[in-house]
Design a protein around this motif. Structure first.
Motif, PDB file in Angstrom:
ATOM      1  N   THR A  29      38.495  37.262  48.741  1.00 32.83           N
ATOM      2  CA  THR A  29      37.945  38.610  48.230  1.00 32.83           C
ATOM      3  C   THR A  29      38.249  39.258  46.950  1.00 32.83           C
ATOM      4  O   THR A  29      37.838  39.718  46.365  1.00 32.83           O
ATOM      5  CB  THR A  29      38.659  39.691  49.374  1.00 32.83           C
ATOM      6  N   LEU A  30      39.740  38.939  46.607  1.00 29.75           N
ATOM      7  CA  LEU A  30      40.118  39.299  45.394  1.00 29.75           C
ATOM      8  C   LEU A  30      39.481  38.496  44.332  1.00 29.75           C
ATOM      9  O   LEU A  30      39.168  39.219  43.360  1.00 29.75           O
ATOM     10  CB  LEU A  30      41.670  39.259  45.218  1.00 29.75           C
ATOM     11  N   LEU A  31      39.075  37.154  44.363  1.00 30.32           N
ATOM     12  CA  LEU A  31      38.509  36.664  43.377  1.00 30.32           C
ATOM     13  C   LEU A  31      36.987  37.064  43.253  1.00 30.32           C
ATOM     14  O   LEU A  31      36.536  37.246  42.225  1.00 30.32           O
ATOM     15  CB  LEU A  31      38.468  34.951  43.605  1.00 30.32           C
ATOM     16  N   GLY A  32      36.337  37.275  44.332  1.00 31.27           N
ATOM     17  CA  GLY A  32      35.067  38.006  44.228  1.00 31.27           C
ATOM     18  C   GLY A  32      35.017  39.158  43.561  1.00 31.27           C
ATOM     19  O   GLY A  32      34.014  39.621  42.898  1.00 31.27           O
ATOM     20  N   CYS A  33      36.182  40.139  43.973  1.00 35.38           N
ATOM     21  CA  CYS A  33      35.941  41.311  43.103  1.00 35.38           C
ATOM     22  C   CYS A  33      36.129  41.370  41.681  1.00 35.38           C
ATOM     23  O   CYS A  33      35.652  41.874  41.017  1.00 35.38           O
ATOM     24  CB  CYS A  33      37.166  42.392  43.688  1.00 35.38           C
ATOM     25  N   ALA A  34      37.206  40.443  41.404  1.00 37.91           N
ATOM     26  CA  ALA A  34      37.413  40.163  39.942  1.00 37.91           C
ATOM     27  C   ALA A  34      36.081  39.410  39.230  1.00 37.91           C
ATOM     28  O   ALA A  34      35.804  39.920  38.145  1.00 37.91           O
ATOM     29  CB  ALA A  34      38.566  39.368  39.788  1.00 37.91           C
ATOM     30  N   MET A  35      35.191  38.594  40.061  1.00 36.11           N
ATOM     31  CA  MET A  35      34.025  38.125  39.301  1.00 36.11           C
ATOM     32  C   MET A  35      33.131  39.124  39.104  1.00 36.11           C
ATOM     33  O   MET A  35      32.230  39.345  38.254  1.00 36.11           O
ATOM     34  CB  MET A  35      33.595  36.903  40.084  1.00 36.11           C
ATOM     35  N   ALA A  36      32.967  40.289  40.098  1.00 29.44           N
ATOM     36  CA  ALA A  36      32.156  41.219  40.027  1.00 29.44           C
ATOM     37  C   ALA A  36      32.378  42.207  38.978  1.00 29.44           C
ATOM     38  O   ALA A  36      31.362  42.575  38.212  1.00 29.44           O
ATOM     39  CB  ALA A  36      32.056  42.084  41.415  1.00 29.44           C
ATOM     40  N   LEU A  37      33.563  42.470  38.923  1.00 23.20           N
ATOM     41  CA  LEU A  37      34.102  43.591  37.648  1.00 23.20           C
ATOM     42  C   LEU A  37      33.752  42.792  36.282  1.00 23.20           C
ATOM     43  O   LEU A  37      33.338  43.647  35.500  1.00 23.20           O
ATOM     44  CB  LEU A  37      35.532  43.826  37.601  1.00 23.20           C
ATOM     45  N   ALA A  38      34.207  41.727  36.128  1.00 20.79           N
ATOM     46  CA  ALA A  38      34.043  40.728  34.936  1.00 20.79           C
ATOM     47  C   ALA A  38      32.570  40.779  34.632  1.00 20.79           C
ATOM     48  O   ALA A  38      31.992  40.904  33.512  1.00 20.79           O
ATOM     49  CB  ALA A  38      34.467  39.426  34.979  1.00 20.79           C
ATOM     50  N   SER A  39      31.573  40.309  35.767  1.00 24.07           N
ATOM     51  CA  SER A  39      29.999  40.405  35.406  1.00 24.07           C
ATOM     52  C   SER A  39      29.698  41.840  34.888  1.00 24.07           C
ATOM     53  O   SER A  39      28.670  41.823  34.212  1.00 24.07           O
ATOM     54  CB  SER A  39      29.404  39.749  36.676  1.00 24.07           C
ATOM     55  N   MET A  40      29.978  42.794  35.699  1.00 22.06           N
ATOM     56  CA  MET A  40      29.653  44.098  35.247  1.00 22.06           C
ATOM     57  C   MET A  40      30.041  44.497  33.804  1.00 22.06           C
ATOM     58  O   MET A  40      29.304  45.014  33.187  1.00 22.06           O
ATOM     59  CB  MET A  40      30.201  45.145  36.241  1.00 22.06           C
ATOM     60  N   TYR A  41      31.178  44.089  33.630  1.00 23.03           N
ATOM     61  CA  TYR A  41      31.728  44.464  32.107  1.00 23.03           C
ATOM     62  C   TYR A  41      30.834  43.661  31.124  1.00 23.03           C
ATOM     63  O   TYR A  41      30.437  44.240  30.006  1.00 23.03           O
ATOM     64  CB  TYR A  41      33.119  44.278  32.057  1.00 23.03           C
ATOM     65  N   LEU A  43      27.714  42.216  31.628  1.00 20.93           N
ATOM     66  CA  LEU A  43      26.163  42.357  31.510  1.00 20.93           C
ATOM     67  C   LEU A  43      25.876  43.877  31.440  1.00 20.93           C
ATOM     68  O   LEU A  43      24.609  44.006  31.271  1.00 20.93           O
ATOM     69  CB  LEU A  43      25.853  41.762  32.918  1.00 20.93           C
ATOM     70  N   TRP A  44      26.793  44.863  31.291  1.00 14.88           N
ATOM     71  CA  TRP A  44      26.227  46.155  31.237  1.00 14.88           C
ATOM     72  C   TRP A  44      25.955  46.688  29.883  1.00 14.88           C
ATOM     73  O   TRP A  44      26.614  46.127  28.948  1.00 14.88           O
ATOM     74  CB  TRP A  44      27.690  47.178  31.588  1.00 14.88           C
ATOM     75  N   PRO A  45      24.648  47.037  29.857  1.00 19.77           N
ATOM     76  CA  PRO A  45      24.226  47.370  28.557  1.00 19.77           C
ATOM     77  C   PRO A  45      25.222  48.405  27.678  1.00 19.77           C
ATOM     78  O   PRO A  45      25.559  49.458  28.314  1.00 19.77           O
ATOM     79  CB  PRO A  45      22.817  47.734  28.436  1.00 19.77           C
ATOM     80  N   THR A  46      25.235  48.136  26.381  1.00 26.60           N
ATOM     81  CA  THR A  46      26.274  49.182  25.694  1.00 26.60           C
ATOM     82  C   THR A  46      25.189  49.881  24.749  1.00 26.60           C
ATOM     83  O   THR A  46      24.322  49.413  24.191  1.00 26.60           O
ATOM     84  CB  THR A  46      27.303  48.295  24.905  1.00 26.60           C
ATOM     85  N   ASP A  47      25.565  51.089  24.460  1.00 22.13           N
ATOM     86  CA  ASP A  47      24.727  52.060  23.860  1.00 22.13           C
ATOM     87  C   ASP A  47      25.431  52.127  22.659  1.00 22.13           C
ATOM     88  O   ASP A  47      26.705  52.922  22.446  1.00 22.13           O
ATOM     89  CB  ASP A  47      24.859  53.459  24.376  1.00 22.13           C
ATOM     90  N   LYS A  48      25.156  51.536  21.514  1.00 20.91           N
ATOM     91  CA  LYS A  48      25.549  51.881  20.349  1.00 20.91           C
ATOM     92  C   LYS A  48      25.112  53.241  19.495  1.00 20.91           C
ATOM     93  O   LYS A  48      23.899  53.441  19.317  1.00 20.91           O
ATOM     94  CB  LYS A  48      25.349  50.659  19.247  1.00 20.91           C
ATOM     95  N   PRO A  49      25.902  53.814  18.699  1.00 21.30           N
ATOM     96  CA  PRO A  49      25.453  54.977  18.267  1.00 21.30           C
ATOM     97  C   PRO A  49      24.705  54.917  17.221  1.00 21.30           C
ATOM     98  O   PRO A  49      25.022  54.164  16.447  1.00 21.30           O
ATOM     99  CB  PRO A  49      26.581  55.849  17.835  1.00 21.30           C
TER     100      PRO A  49
END
Length: 55
Positions: A29-41, A43-49
């Motif tokens: 469970t802990l490894l799955g949560c860490a992988m989900a948070l890392a992939s979100m960080y 793969l999440w699109p960043t808005d550059k000003p």
């Protein structure tokens, strides 16, 4: 009523030591949560000003 060993395995219950099984589930469970948070960080699109919009 007690289940025979094959009955526990057929129902999905851990046939080995329950503490070991619970520890493995916690690590999974802990490894799955860490992988989900890392992939979100990653793969999440960043808005550059825009420099033109900021005045």
């Amino acid at each position: 009523m007690r289940c025979p060993r094959w009955g526990r395995a057929a129902r999905g219950w851990p046939a080995a030591d329950l503490g070991t099984w619970a520890g493995h589930r916690l690590i999974d469970t802990l490894l799955g949560c860490a992988m989900a948070l890392a992939s979100m960080y990653l793969l999440w699109p960043t808005d550059k000003p825009d420099d033109a919009a900021v005045e």
